[in-house]
Scaffold this active site. Structure first.
Site, PDB file in Angstrom:
ATOM      1  N   ALA A  22     -43.840 -67.673-100.776  1.00  8.73           N
ATOM      2  CA  ALA A  22     -43.506 -68.631 -99.724  1.00  8.73           C
ATOM      3  C   ALA A  22     -44.083 -69.983-100.086  1.00  8.73           C
ATOM      4  O   ALA A  22     -45.121 -70.072-100.751  1.00  8.73           O
ATOM      5  CB  ALA A  22     -44.099 -68.162 -98.401  1.00  8.73           C
TER       6      ALA A  22
ATOM      7  N   GLY B  51     -44.143 -63.773-101.579  1.00 11.98           N
ATOM      8  CA  GLY B  51     -42.735 -63.579-101.231  1.00 11.98           C
ATOM      9  C   GLY B  51     -41.860 -63.350-102.450  1.00 11.98           C
ATOM     10  O   GLY B  51     -40.793 -62.736-102.339  1.00 11.98           O
TER      11      GLY B  51
ATOM     12  N   GLU C  53     -42.143 -59.776-103.016  1.00  7.18           N
ATOM     13  CA  GLU C  53     -41.373 -59.117-101.943  1.00  7.18           C
ATOM     14  C   GLU C  53     -39.870 -59.189-102.225  1.00  7.18           C
ATOM     15  O   GLU C  53     -39.120 -58.268-101.896  1.00  7.18           O
ATOM     16  CB  GLU C  53     -41.703 -59.762-100.597  1.00  7.18           C
ATOM     17  CG  GLU C  53     -43.135 -59.482-100.154  1.00  7.18           C
ATOM     18  CD  GLU C  53     -43.502 -60.190 -98.867  1.00  7.18           C
ATOM     19  OE1 GLU C  53     -43.559 -61.438 -98.870  1.00  7.18           O
ATOM     20  OE2 GLU C  53     -43.722 -59.513 -97.848  1.00  7.18           O
TER      21      GLU C  53
ATOM     22  N   GLU D  35     -51.599 -62.785-100.512  1.00  7.83           N
ATOM     23  CA  GLU D  35     -51.642 -63.422 -99.190  1.00  7.83           C
ATOM     24  C   GLU D  35     -53.027 -63.373 -98.552  1.00  7.83           C
ATOM     25  O   GLU D  35     -53.436 -64.309 -97.856  1.00  7.83           O
ATOM     26  CB  GLU D  35     -50.608 -62.775 -98.260  1.00  7.83           C
ATOM     27  CG  GLU D  35     -49.182 -63.215 -98.528  1.00  7.83           C
ATOM     28  CD  GLU D  35     -48.473 -62.388 -99.603  1.00  7.83           C
ATOM     29  OE1 GLU D  35     -49.159 -61.706-100.390  1.00  7.83           O
ATOM     30  OE2 GLU D  35     -47.233 -62.425 -99.644  1.00  7.83           O
TER      31      GLU D  35
HETATM   32  N1  CO8 Z   1     -46.033 -72.847-102.526  1.00  8.36           N
HETATM   33  C1  CO8 Z   1     -45.922 -74.156-102.763  1.00  8.36           C
HETATM   34  N2  CO8 Z   1     -46.204 -74.731-103.959  1.00  8.36           N
HETATM   35  C2  CO8 Z   1     -46.602 -73.913-104.947  1.00  8.36           C
HETATM   36  C3  CO8 Z   1     -46.731 -72.525-104.777  1.00  8.36           C
HETATM   37  C4  CO8 Z   1     -46.423 -71.991-103.489  1.00  8.36           C
HETATM   38  N3  CO8 Z   1     -46.465 -70.671-103.246  1.00  8.36           N
HETATM   39  N4  CO8 Z   1     -47.158 -71.985-105.935  1.00  8.36           N
HETATM   40  C5  CO8 Z   1     -47.277 -72.992-106.803  1.00  8.36           C
HETATM   41  N5  CO8 Z   1     -46.940 -74.161-106.212  1.00  8.36           N
HETATM   42  C6  CO8 Z   1     -46.927 -75.498-106.810  1.00  8.36           C
HETATM   43  C7  CO8 Z   1     -48.326 -76.031-107.031  1.00  8.36           C
HETATM   44  O1  CO8 Z   1     -48.817 -76.629-105.845  1.00  8.36           O
HETATM   45  C8  CO8 Z   1     -48.086 -77.036-108.133  1.00  8.36           C
HETATM   46  O2  CO8 Z   1     -47.537 -78.193-107.571  1.00  8.36           O
HETATM   47  P1  CO8 Z   1     -48.076 -79.654-108.056  1.00  8.36           P
HETATM   48  O3  CO8 Z   1     -47.783 -79.699-109.534  1.00  8.36           O
HETATM   49  O4  CO8 Z   1     -47.257 -80.589-107.247  1.00  8.36           O
HETATM   50  O5  CO8 Z   1     -49.531 -79.686-107.770  1.00  8.36           O
HETATM   51  C9  CO8 Z   1     -46.992 -76.379-108.968  1.00  8.36           C
HETATM   52  O6  CO8 Z   1     -46.379 -75.412-108.119  1.00  8.36           O
HETATM   53  C10 CO8 Z   1     -47.524 -75.655-110.178  1.00  8.36           C
HETATM   54  O7  CO8 Z   1     -48.540 -74.777-109.741  1.00  8.36           O
HETATM   55  P2  CO8 Z   1     -49.975 -74.684-110.441  1.00  8.36           P
HETATM   56  O8  CO8 Z   1     -50.355 -76.009-111.007  1.00  8.36           O
HETATM   57  O9  CO8 Z   1     -50.908 -74.055-109.464  1.00  8.36           O
HETATM   58  O10 CO8 Z   1     -49.615 -73.702-111.645  1.00  8.36           O
HETATM   59  P3  CO8 Z   1     -50.620 -72.699-112.373  1.00  8.36           P
HETATM   60  O11 CO8 Z   1     -49.840 -72.134-113.508  1.00  8.36           O
HETATM   61  O12 CO8 Z   1     -51.920 -73.332-112.646  1.00  8.36           O
HETATM   62  O13 CO8 Z   1     -50.892 -71.526-111.285  1.00  8.36           O
HETATM   63  C11 CO8 Z   1     -50.280 -69.864-109.684  1.00  8.36           C
HETATM   64  C12 CO8 Z   1     -49.850 -70.677-110.900  1.00  8.36           C
HETATM   65  C13 CO8 Z   1     -51.435 -68.952-110.042  1.00  8.36           C
HETATM   66  C14 CO8 Z   1     -49.091 -69.054-109.235  1.00  8.36           C
HETATM   67  C15 CO8 Z   1     -50.702 -70.812-108.556  1.00  8.36           C
HETATM   68  O14 CO8 Z   1     -49.734 -71.848-108.421  1.00  8.36           O
HETATM   69  C16 CO8 Z   1     -50.803 -70.129-107.216  1.00  8.36           C
HETATM   70  O15 CO8 Z   1     -51.765 -69.431-106.973  1.00  8.36           O
HETATM   71  N6  CO8 Z   1     -49.803 -70.307-106.355  1.00  8.36           N
HETATM   72  C17 CO8 Z   1     -49.784 -69.697-105.046  1.00  8.36           C
HETATM   73  C18 CO8 Z   1     -49.267 -68.288-105.128  1.00  8.36           C
HETATM   74  C19 CO8 Z   1     -49.366 -67.613-103.796  1.00  8.36           C
HETATM   75  O16 CO8 Z   1     -50.411 -67.559-103.177  1.00  8.36           O
HETATM   76  N7  CO8 Z   1     -48.224 -67.098-103.316  1.00  8.36           N
HETATM   77  C20 CO8 Z   1     -48.151 -66.409-102.054  1.00  8.36           C
HETATM   78  C21 CO8 Z   1     -47.766 -67.362-100.968  1.00  8.36           C
HETATM   79  S1  CO8 Z   1     -47.824 -66.613 -99.370  1.00  8.36           S
HETATM   80  C22 CO8 Z   1     -46.403 -65.717 -99.271  1.00  8.36           C
HETATM   81  O17 CO8 Z   1     -45.620 -65.659-100.181  1.00  8.36           O
HETATM   82  C23 CO8 Z   1     -46.170 -65.036 -97.974  1.00  8.36           C
HETATM   83  C24 CO8 Z   1     -44.745 -64.576 -97.874  1.00  8.36           C
HETATM   84  C25 CO8 Z   1     -44.469 -63.997 -96.550  1.00  8.36           C
HETATM   85  C26 CO8 Z   1     -43.725 -64.902 -95.647  1.00  8.36           C
HETATM   86  C27 CO8 Z   1     -43.160 -64.140 -94.522  1.00  8.36           C
HETATM   87  C28 CO8 Z   1     -42.509 -64.971 -93.489  1.00  8.36           C
HETATM   88  C29 CO8 Z   1     -41.990 -64.176 -92.352  1.00  8.36           C
END
Ligand code: CO8
Length: 258
Positions: free
Chosen positions: A65, A109, A112, A132
């Site tokens: 997400a 997500g 998922e 999450e």
């Molecule tokens: N959302 C928004 N932006 C993101 C996300 C995300 N999930 N993941 C990465 N990005 C963005 C970063 O902010 C970054 O943007 P910017 O360059 O503008 O700063 C860009 O993508 C690249 O990311 P990183 O620089 O962090 O890249 P790395 O290779 O260093 O790291 C990772 C990759 C490890 C994946 C890291 O980006 C990370 O931890 N991301 C978050 C992953 C995460 O926590 N996902 C789960 C989200 S919660 C969820 O999915 C709940 C779903 C259920 C919803 C249900 C609704 C009913």
């Protein structure tokens, strides 16, 4: 024309939908979710489409997400339709099989979404996580349920409670994905599976998928009754007659979808 965050490309009878939001590692913004759901709904009523492959980039299948949009969900009641609901319900009930083709990360997500597809192919770079709890939330698009169903309680709990990623080999061994190949072969392998599916009788494929998808909705006896109903429906098709005749005649069947 607004920017499309999902590209759609036909490969014969297979529709490949590719998430295309590289700057955010294909995170599921509301717009991306709507675009993917729109493309899937179009595929659902397109008789030419016999399977759908959902893919991402080489670095990311999908980072989950869009974290910036999660706080906006706070005012929704548990019964409100989340934007994710239409997408995940559409994937899980599509009339044709869905195959996730995963390279790079499939987190939250994104993981998922893999679980909502009928089957999945992973490249060796694939990493899966449900992180999450690290954000103070939990999976909300079926992750807690489908992950347990897919890989069993102990392994699912390990992923759900630690939030730690697992690599492609672990995911393959656990049964989260069906095939593990080199990254460069992920799409080809997914297309190969789709072609194998497309060579079979379309209505039989749909009845088989419908039966198997019910496994966790129904108690065994009801599931068996549903399978029997679908078996008889498949048996009543022209394609069943053709398939059985072709076997007897030692020829390749010419299925028509009727
Ligand atoms: N959302 C928004 N932006 C993101 C996300 C995300 N999930 N993941 C990465 N990005 C963005 C970063 O902010 C970054 O943007 P910017 O360059 O503008 O700063 C860009 O993508 C690249 O990311 P990183 O620089 O962090 O890249 P790395 O290779 O260093 O790291 C990772 C990759 C490890 C994946 C890291 O980006 C990370 O931890 N991301 C978050 C992953 C995460 O926590 N996902 C789960 C989200 S919660 C969820 O999915 C709940 C779903 C259920 C919803 C249900 C609704 C009913």
């Amino acid at each position: 024309m607004p920017e499309q965050l999902v590209s759609a490309e036909a490969h014969g009878t297979t529709l490949v939908l590719t998430l295309d939001r590289p700057a955010a590692l294909n995170a599921l913004s509301r717009t991306l979710v709507d675009h993917l759901a729109d493309r899937l709904e179009e595929a659902a009523v397109d008789n030419a489409v016999r399977a759908v492959v959902v893919s991402g980039s080489d670095k990311a299948f999908c980072a989950g997400a869009d974290i910036g949009e999660i706080p906006g969900m706070v005012n929704a009641s548990p019964l409100d339709a989340f934007p994710f609901d239409r997408l995940f319900e559409t994937v899980a009930s599509l009339p044709v099989p869905t195959i996730a083709a995963v390279r790079g990360l499939a987190f939250g997500g994104g993981c998922e979404l893999v679980l909502a597809c009928d089957t999945a192919v992973a490249g060796r770079s694939a990493r899966f996580a449900v992180p999450e709890v690290k954000l103070g939330v939990i999976p909300g698009a079926g992750g807690t349920q489908r992950l347990v169903h897919a890989i069993g309680k102990a392994k699912a709990m390990r992923m759900l409670l630690t939030g730690a990623p697992v690599d492609a080999e672990w995911a393959y061994t656990a049964g989260l994905v069906a095939d593990l190949v080199d990254d460069g072969q992920v799409l080809d392998r997914a297309l190969e599976l789709a072609a194998q599916i497309a060579a079979n009788a379309p209505r039989a494929v749909a009845y088989a998928a419908d039966s198997a998808r019910r496994v966790h909705d129904l108690p065994l006896q009801q599931g068996l009754a549903h399978e029997r109903r679908n078996f008889l429906l498949a048996l009543g098709t022209s394609d069943a007659e053709e398939g059985i005749s072709a076997f007897t005649d030692r020829r390749t069947p010419a299925f028509t979808g009727r």
